[in-house]
Design an enzyme around this catalytic site. Structure first.
Site, PDB file in Angstrom:
ATOM      1  N   TYR A  49       0.797  -1.230   0.000  1.00  0.00           N
ATOM      2  CA  TYR A  49       0.000   0.000   0.000  1.00  0.00           C
ATOM      3  C   TYR A  49       0.830   1.281   0.000  1.00  0.00           C
ATOM      4  CZ  TYR A  49      -3.480  -3.469   1.334  1.00  0.00           C
ATOM      5  OH  TYR A  49      -4.284  -4.577   1.373  1.00  0.00           O
ATOM      6  N   SER A 118      -3.800  -6.865   7.923  1.00  0.00           N
ATOM      7  CA  SER A 118      -4.471  -7.296   6.703  1.00  0.00           C
ATOM      8  C   SER A 118      -3.484  -8.035   5.796  1.00  0.00           C
ATOM      9  CB  SER A 118      -5.126  -6.094   6.021  1.00  0.00           C
ATOM     10  OG  SER A 118      -6.058  -6.503   5.054  1.00  0.00           O
ATOM     11  N   TYR A 119      -3.294  -7.575   4.551  1.00  0.00           N
ATOM     12  CA  TYR A 119      -2.327  -8.229   3.673  1.00  0.00           C
ATOM     13  C   TYR A 119      -0.976  -8.350   4.370  1.00  0.00           C
ATOM     14  CZ  TYR A 119       0.140  -9.286  -0.725  1.00  0.00           C
ATOM     15  OH  TYR A 119       0.894  -9.884  -1.720  1.00  0.00           O
ATOM     16  N   TRP A 163     -10.340  -4.350  -4.515  1.00  0.00           N
ATOM     17  CA  TRP A 163      -8.980  -4.436  -3.963  1.00  0.00           C
ATOM     18  C   TRP A 163      -7.956  -4.679  -5.069  1.00  0.00           C
ATOM     19  CZ3 TRP A 163      -4.998  -8.005  -3.691  1.00  0.00           C
ATOM     20  CH2 TRP A 163      -3.995  -7.715  -2.765  1.00  0.00           C
ATOM     21  N   ASP A 240     -14.422  -6.574  12.196  1.00  0.00           N
ATOM     22  CA  ASP A 240     -13.447  -6.718  11.116  1.00  0.00           C
ATOM     23  C   ASP A 240     -14.053  -7.634  10.055  1.00  0.00           C
ATOM     24  OD1 ASP A 240     -11.257  -7.216   9.476  1.00  0.00           O
ATOM     25  OD2 ASP A 240     -10.308  -8.581  10.910  1.00  0.00           O
ATOM     26  N   HIS A 275     -12.245  -3.284  10.271  1.00  0.00           N
ATOM     27  CA  HIS A 275     -10.961  -3.730   9.727  1.00  0.00           C
ATOM     28  C   HIS A 275      -9.845  -2.740  10.060  1.00  0.00           C
ATOM     29  CE1 HIS A 275      -8.645  -6.426   7.261  1.00  0.00           C
ATOM     30  NE2 HIS A 275      -8.280  -5.468   6.424  1.00  0.00           N
TER      31      HIS A 275
END
Length: 558
Positions: A49, A118-119, A163, A240, A275
């Site tokens: 990101y 997250s990722y 995404w 989340d 999230h």
């Protein structure tokens, strides 16, 4: 959780440090560390990101000023890093190489931790499975699960396209200029990417693998906890949209990690958060109170101080599980998850045969169905007019504590509700549904949702889940349905911790769509993602003595 106190130091930053990978590709990292000759532990954070945001800079300076070398890195093919970005496929090897590179730097003590959300969390697990020798601890925040755990549909969710669009190319794409609501309606799913204005090959590749096969298993980690010997701090929120992974990971490590030391070195924190965790006391129309936002950064510092610096700060003497109990709006510490004193309580679906909508006669009772009662409810599921799932259209956050009272006016939503509670009732733990149902279709979906109905009629979503008929035996064993046959479907509604207050009511919704959280099942049994043909399905939900459909709630004694 009070902020960990430690002496702060002046921070120096090196930008665009090139980190070599084993195949010759170099990745770009910004390195923050104390301005001193002291050797310090490293914290490696790898992101798709972009590593240059204000938030990243503040977080890196927080840890660097407290005696850590923080390596913030663009993953392969993103930002200033070389190579091609292929989601998850290179992250295990690249993660290993990055951790070992950090450990070898002259400023590093040799101890390395990883963190991220997250990722950034899931790729920590993939790197850990390569066993970098200098990796000593992880902080895994809102980690996605293995393929199909969150979306047991065989195809990617509509929001996943958002995404993939956002992370296409080297820099973040502006998702706000796209009309996602219009795009999500497009059929077939396989060509949905065309409406964004650009081709997204990863979307189409995922559509070509509509079950759990070897292509997906290459990036799985949740069946391999027995290979890991690491302390992990697991963090997520009840709202989340990838919540299910964090408790699963905690339980997997506690029960199956490679050593007793690792099994005893896990911590779980679950807050009333979406999230993007721990940012506001308010989510939608619900305010969870002043205690809901905590000094989470300070707690993470204590975690790394213990595992990377060997500081005896008492963190491992504290109970391993810390949960926020919604409704009561307070934190509580526990010794395990699920809670040891859980009473798994069945609430049975019952009606006079007309549970359609919240104006119907559906009831939710702890007494099982008796002889002579109406044995079933029926509704029609039309993929051209699916039941809406209340959510923003981008992938930033899917759903929340939303009011479903308007959605419950539809006849294709079966609604089952208890009488007003005579005393507070706590439900904390995993929630699941045993649903007996039949359909006129060769394939269809069944959705279940748990709600808290306030005295004023506000129907607050707590948690939900779904099953796709063809995958009732597992995501690796698709098998179409026999029309008219009664099946027992198990639906995982994930987890919650919530007190239903006196005067409130417990409610369960049953439907066959939740759009656009999940793609619409077209009811034909055709190959997933490639068809535009659809059929209306006639659905029957059973609640008889022979077929006692029920939601199983983890009730906690007060």
């Amino acid at each position: 959780m009070s902020r960990a106190r430690s002496e702060t130091r002046e921070v120096m930053v090196q930008r665009d440090v090139r980190v070599p990978m084993r195949d010759g590709i170099t990745l770009s990292a910004d390195v923050y560390r104390p301005r001193s000759e002291e050797k310090v532990p490293a914290i490696v954070v790898r992101t798709p990101y972009g590593k240059t945001s204000d938030e990243i800079d503040a977080t890196a300076r927080f840890f660097a000023s407290r005696g850590y070398g923080v390596v913030y890195m663009d993953v392969r093919g993103r930002g200033d890093s070389d190579g091609e970005f292929v989601p998850y496929r290179n992250e295990g090897r690249d993660g290993y190489d990055s951790i070992e590179w950090a450990a070898a730097q002259p400023w590093c003590s040799g101890a390395v931790g990883t963190m991220g959300a997250s990722y950034l969390a899931r790729i920590q697990w993939l790197a850990a499975l390569h066993h970098p020798p200098h990796l000593k601890a992880m902080i895994s925040i809102v980690s996605p699960s293995d393929p199909f755990v969150e979306w047991p549909t065989g195809v990617p969710t509509p929001h996943h396209l958002c995404w993939l669009y956002m992370t296409s190319g080297r820099v973040m794409q502006n998702v706000d200029v796209i009309d996602w609501e219009r795009i999500y309606w497009h059929l077939p799913l396989e060509t949905m990417d065309e409406l964004t204005g650009k081709s997204l090959p990863h979307w189409r590749e995922e559509i070509r693998h509509p079950q759990l096969d070897d292509w997906w298993k290459e990036i799985c980690y949740q069946d391999r906890f027995h290979e890991l010997d690491l302390p992990v701090l697991h963090i997520s929120g009840w709202y989340d949209d990838e919540q299910v992974g964090t408790p699963l990971n905690y339980m997997g490590m506690v029960r199956h990690a490679a050593t007793e030391r690792a099994r005893r070195s896990q911590k779980l924190i679950m807050g009333p958060w979406p999230h993007r965790i721990n940012r506001s006391t308010r989510l939608g129309e619900i305010d969870f109170g002043p205690e809901s936002v905590i000094d989470l950064l300070g707690y993470q510092l204590r975690w790394f101080d213990y595992w990377l610096k060997g500081k005896e700060n008492g963190i491992m003497d504290e109970p391993p599980v810390r949960i926020f109990v919604m409704g009561e709006n307070r934190w509580r510490e526990e010794e395990d998850w699920p809670l040891p004193d859980t009473r798994w309580t069945r609430y049975y679906l019952r009606s006079g045969g007309r549970a359609n909508s919240r104006f119907g006669d559906g009831r939710l009772c702890t007494d099982p169905p008796a002889e002579g009662e109406a044995p079933f409810d029926r509704f029609r599921y039309d993929p051209a007019d699916p039941v809406p799932y209340i959510t923003e259209m981008t992938s930033a956050q899917i759903g929340g504590p939303d009011d479903y009272s308007a959605v419950e006016r539809r006849d294709d939503v079966l609604v089952y509700t208890t009488p007003p509670l005579e005393e507070d009732l706590e439900v904390t733990g995993p929630v699941r549904m045993e649903l007996f149902a039949s359909t006129s279709a060769r394939d269809t979906d069944f959705m279940a949702k748990l709600l808290d109905v306030w005295p004023n009629g506000f129907a607050q979503r707590l948690t939900d889940g779904m099953v796709r008929g063809r995958f009732r035996k597992g995501m690796d064993r698709p098998e179409l349905l026999e029309p008219g046959r009664v099946y027992r479907f198990e639906i995982d509604l994930w987890n919650t911790s919530h007190v239903f207050k006196k005067g409130h009511r417990i409610r369960v919704e049953i439907a066959s769509s939740a759009f656009p959280k999940y793609d619409r099942n077209l009811n034909t049994g055709a190959p997933l993602g490639r068809s535009t043909d659809m059929e209306v399905a006639e659905q029957t939900v059973y609640h008889s003595k022979q077929y006692p459909s029920a939601i199983i709630l983890p009730v906690i004694s007060r």
